[in-house]
Design a protein around this motif. Structure first.
Motif, PDB file in Angstrom:
ATOM      1  N   ILE A  75      -4.117  42.132  14.139  1.00  0.00           N
ATOM      2  CA  ILE A  75      -3.662  41.158  13.143  1.00  0.00           C
ATOM      3  C   ILE A  75      -4.821  40.259  12.723  1.00  0.00           C
ATOM      4  O   ILE A  75      -5.013  39.983  11.528  1.00  0.00           O
ATOM      5  N   PHE A  76      -5.603  39.803  13.689  1.00  0.00           N
ATOM      6  CA  PHE A  76      -6.748  38.939  13.402  1.00  0.00           C
ATOM      7  C   PHE A  76      -7.708  39.629  12.444  1.00  0.00           C
ATOM      8  O   PHE A  76      -8.191  39.020  11.480  1.00  0.00           O
ATOM      9  N   GLN A  77      -7.989  40.901  12.683  1.00  0.00           N
ATOM     10  CA  GLN A  77      -8.908  41.626  11.809  1.00  0.00           C
ATOM     11  C   GLN A  77      -8.318  41.822  10.414  1.00  0.00           C
ATOM     12  O   GLN A  77      -9.035  41.708   9.414  1.00  0.00           O
ATOM     13  N   GLN A  78      -7.027  42.105  10.350  1.00  0.00           N
ATOM     14  CA  GLN A  78      -6.396  42.287   9.051  1.00  0.00           C
ATOM     15  C   GLN A  78      -6.454  41.016   8.205  1.00  0.00           C
ATOM     16  O   GLN A  78      -6.652  41.075   6.988  1.00  0.00           O
ATOM     17  N   LEU A  79      -6.312  39.861   8.835  1.00  0.00           N
ATOM     18  CA  LEU A  79      -6.208  38.609   8.097  1.00  0.00           C
ATOM     19  C   LEU A  79      -7.539  37.893   7.897  1.00  0.00           C
ATOM     20  O   LEU A  79      -7.652  37.055   7.005  1.00  0.00           O
ATOM     21  N   THR A  80      -8.543  38.198   8.710  1.00  0.00           N
ATOM     22  CA  THR A  80      -9.824  37.502   8.591  1.00  0.00           C
ATOM     23  C   THR A  80     -10.976  38.426   8.221  1.00  0.00           C
ATOM     24  O   THR A  80     -12.029  37.954   7.784  1.00  0.00           O
ATOM     25  N   GLY A  81     -10.813  39.733   8.444  1.00  0.00           N
ATOM     26  CA  GLY A  81     -11.913  40.669   8.254  1.00  0.00           C
ATOM     27  C   GLY A  81     -12.879  40.699   9.411  1.00  0.00           C
ATOM     28  O   GLY A  81     -13.885  41.408   9.366  1.00  0.00           O
ATOM     29  N   ILE A  82     -12.588  39.937  10.477  1.00  0.00           N
ATOM     30  CA  ILE A  82     -13.437  39.872  11.669  1.00  0.00           C
ATOM     31  C   ILE A  82     -12.748  40.636  12.797  1.00  0.00           C
ATOM     32  O   ILE A  82     -11.557  40.462  13.033  1.00  0.00           O
ATOM     33  N   LYS A  83     -13.490  41.462  13.502  1.00  0.00           N
ATOM     34  CA  LYS A  83     -12.913  42.195  14.616  1.00  0.00           C
ATOM     35  C   LYS A  83     -12.438  41.227  15.689  1.00  0.00           C
ATOM     36  O   LYS A  83     -13.149  40.307  16.077  1.00  0.00           O
ATOM     37  N   GLY A  84     -11.219  41.413  16.169  1.00  0.00           N
ATOM     38  CA  GLY A  84     -10.675  40.523  17.174  1.00  0.00           C
ATOM     39  C   GLY A  84     -11.317  40.726  18.535  1.00  0.00           C
ATOM     40  O   GLY A  84     -11.852  41.797  18.838  1.00  0.00           O
ATOM     41  N   ALA A  85     -11.278  39.676  19.362  1.00  0.00           N
ATOM     42  CA  ALA A  85     -11.861  39.746  20.706  1.00  0.00           C
ATOM     43  C   ALA A  85     -10.888  39.255  21.763  1.00  0.00           C
ATOM     44  O   ALA A  85     -11.293  38.839  22.843  1.00  0.00           O
ATOM     45  N   PHE A  86      -9.593  39.300  21.469  1.00  0.00           N
ATOM     46  CA  PHE A  86      -8.597  38.817  22.429  1.00  0.00           C
ATOM     47  C   PHE A  86      -8.474  39.743  23.636  1.00  0.00           C
ATOM     48  O   PHE A  86      -8.057  39.308  24.710  1.00  0.00           O
ATOM     49  N   SER A  87      -8.841  41.010  23.489  1.00  0.00           N
ATOM     50  CA  SER A  87      -8.719  41.973  24.593  1.00  0.00           C
ATOM     51  C   SER A  87      -9.924  41.972  25.521  1.00  0.00           C
ATOM     52  O   SER A  87      -9.974  42.762  26.460  1.00  0.00           O
ATOM     53  N   THR A  88     -10.885  41.115  25.255  1.00  0.00           N
ATOM     54  CA  THR A  88     -12.061  41.036  26.110  1.00  0.00           C
ATOM     55  C   THR A  88     -11.772  40.169  27.335  1.00  0.00           C
ATOM     56  O   THR A  88     -10.682  39.644  27.501  1.00  0.00           O
ATOM     57  N   ARG A  89     -12.790  40.014  28.201  1.00  0.00           N
ATOM     58  CA  ARG A  89     -12.659  39.216  29.420  1.00  0.00           C
ATOM     59  C   ARG A  89     -13.789  38.187  29.478  1.00  0.00           C
ATOM     60  O   ARG A  89     -14.795  38.309  28.793  1.00  0.00           O
ATOM     61  N   VAL A  90     -13.602  37.198  30.304  1.00  0.00           N
ATOM     62  CA  VAL A  90     -14.667  36.252  30.615  1.00  0.00           C
ATOM     63  C   VAL A  90     -14.799  36.155  32.134  1.00  0.00           C
ATOM     64  O   VAL A  90     -13.809  36.286  32.865  1.00  0.00           O
TER      65      VAL A  90
END
Length: 429
Positions: A148-163
């Motif tokens: 959804i983030f990529q669809q609405l902003t054109g930026i690849k989302g990073a919610f599935s990453t870790r810290v």
């Protein structure tokens, strides 16, 4: 399209200890966030451990780009287009609407179908069916948030990453407990990778996300370790007399840049992991430290006081040509590059303290992004949108984040001990 979302086995250790979560608090967003509503997903089965719609809504809201509608303000809870009355959502002020439904599938699987609609145009923007199970619904939710983030902003989302980050908890006078911890990008599901009575420093991810390198003082002096996340197996890489610190993985994962003082002065070395070959990269009486690789693997950036005060330099490895990158201010350190190599984040000192700053290497422009005075250890999300860093709040170490343009800010308070030394994962395989 059916997308298989599996538990990240590569991220599971043989023994996992759950600790207090980091809780993200957005303190500043964009001036005009896009209104979005995420409706509770339809589900007729037993109560699930995670609410996908809630996690998606929280992910998008934390980004600062979106204004999320509260559930109590929703006039209806549709699960498909046939149940949507677009006029109601326009009256409610939503520009976009997310609906979904969950269905049981074979072998204990759960199928999640999600649809994103443009409310004003009454058009489907994106839809997908994702397979998961009751144990990894949070992974499914983060994947949906990314799309959804990529669809609405054109930026690849990073919610599935870790810290990963280090916590320091005082147990008594001169008695601390240090933990190297890993969590989702939103601070959820923390797990302990290493626990020690001695300090842990400088965690860094391999480029495929399968390993961590870090510095541990557990053997009376600083030593560099590499740990495999799938098995928990760890190996001491370097433990020379003196300083062994600041490991940094090369882009292809076959080398580590290190700081060693085995020859008497802190210098930058490169270790080839397969052969153990160690090459000294810098030779100067000043202190050279904090190496990081350029995305193409041909240059190393590092901090050096060879000019009198700490500044950031770039060394082209094939030619050994040296270039100073920072000139504004008397102190610039801990440089990190965005994946495209254009923007350099750093710790920058001015008259009010130490701040996180970003320099456009194409134009030379430097922007100070934070106003707190004890900021350190910047690390960049793999999509280049957010810088995570350590700072102080209420006398305690916390993590905070700021977008590269300074418009989005958040803090991640922890309920136990000081938090420091963050490192954001790459996109996980």
């Amino acid at each position: 399209m059916v997308k298989q979302v599996l538990l990240g086995v590569v991220l599971l250790l043989s023994s996992i200890v759950v600790r207090a979560e980091l809780l993200i608090q957005v303190t500043q967003g964009v001036d005009a966030p896009t209104p979005v509503a995420v409706v509770p997903f339809g589900w007729d089965g037993e109560l699930l451990s995670d609410d996908i719609a809630t996690i998606v809504s929280e992910d998008l809201g934390r980004s600062g780009f979106f204004k999320m509608m509260k559930r109590e303000n929703m006039l209806s809870t549709p699960h498909s287009k046939e149940q949507i009355f677009f006029r109601d959502w326009r009256v409610s002020g939503s520009d976009y609407l997310v609906v979904g439904r969950l269905l049981p599938a074979a072998n204990g699987q759960i199928t999640a179908t999600v649809e994103l609609y443009d409310v004003l145009k009454e058009q489907l923007v994106w839809s997908e069916t994702v397979n998961g199970n009751s144990a990894n619904l949070r992974d499914v939710a983060h994947y949906i948030s990314d799309q959804i983030f990529q669809q609405l902003t054109g930026i690849k989302g990073a919610f599935s990453t870790r810290v990963v980050y280090v916590t320091a908890e005082m147990l008594g006078k001169n008695n601390y407990r240090y933990r190297l911890q890993m969590a989702d990008s939103d601070g959820a599901r923390p797990r302990t990778i290493l626990e020690s009575k001695e300090p842990i420093l400088s965690p860094t991810w391999s480029k495929d996300g399968s390993k961590l390198a870090y510095v541990s003082f557990e053997s009376t002096r600083p030593s560099i370790y590499v740990q495999h996340l799938a098995t928990g197996q760890r190996q001491r890489i370097q433990s020379f007399k003196g300083l062994n610190g600041a490991p940094a993985w090369s882009p292809n994962g076959d080398k580590l840049a290190l700081v060693l003082s085995k020859d008497g002065n802190p210098e930058i070395y490169v270790l080839t992991l397969a052969t153990g070959q160690l090459d000294r990269i810098t030779r100067h009486y000043g202190i050279d430290t904090e190496p990081t690789w350029a995305p193409d693997g041909e240059s190393l950036l590092f901090t050096s006081d060879r000019g009198g005060m700490p500044q950031i330099y770039s060394l082209h490895l094939p030619t050994r040509d040296l270039k100073r990158l920072t000139f504004e201010g008397r102190y610039n350190s801990r440089g990190r590059l965005t994946q495209d190599g254009r923007f350099l984040t750093m710790v920058h000192q001015d008259s009010s303290g130490f701040h996180i700053a970003v320099q456009d290497l194409k134009t030379g422009r430097l922007d100070i992004l934070t106003s707190t005075g004890l900021d350190e250890s910047p690390t960049i999300a793999p999509n280049g949108s957010i810088i995570l860093y350590a700072t102080k709040k209420g006398g305690r170490g916390v993590l905070a984040g700021v977008s590269l343009d300074g418009r989005v800010r958040f803090t991640m308070p922890n309920t136990r001990g000081d938090v420091r030394e963050p490192a954001w994962s790459p996109y996980l395989q």
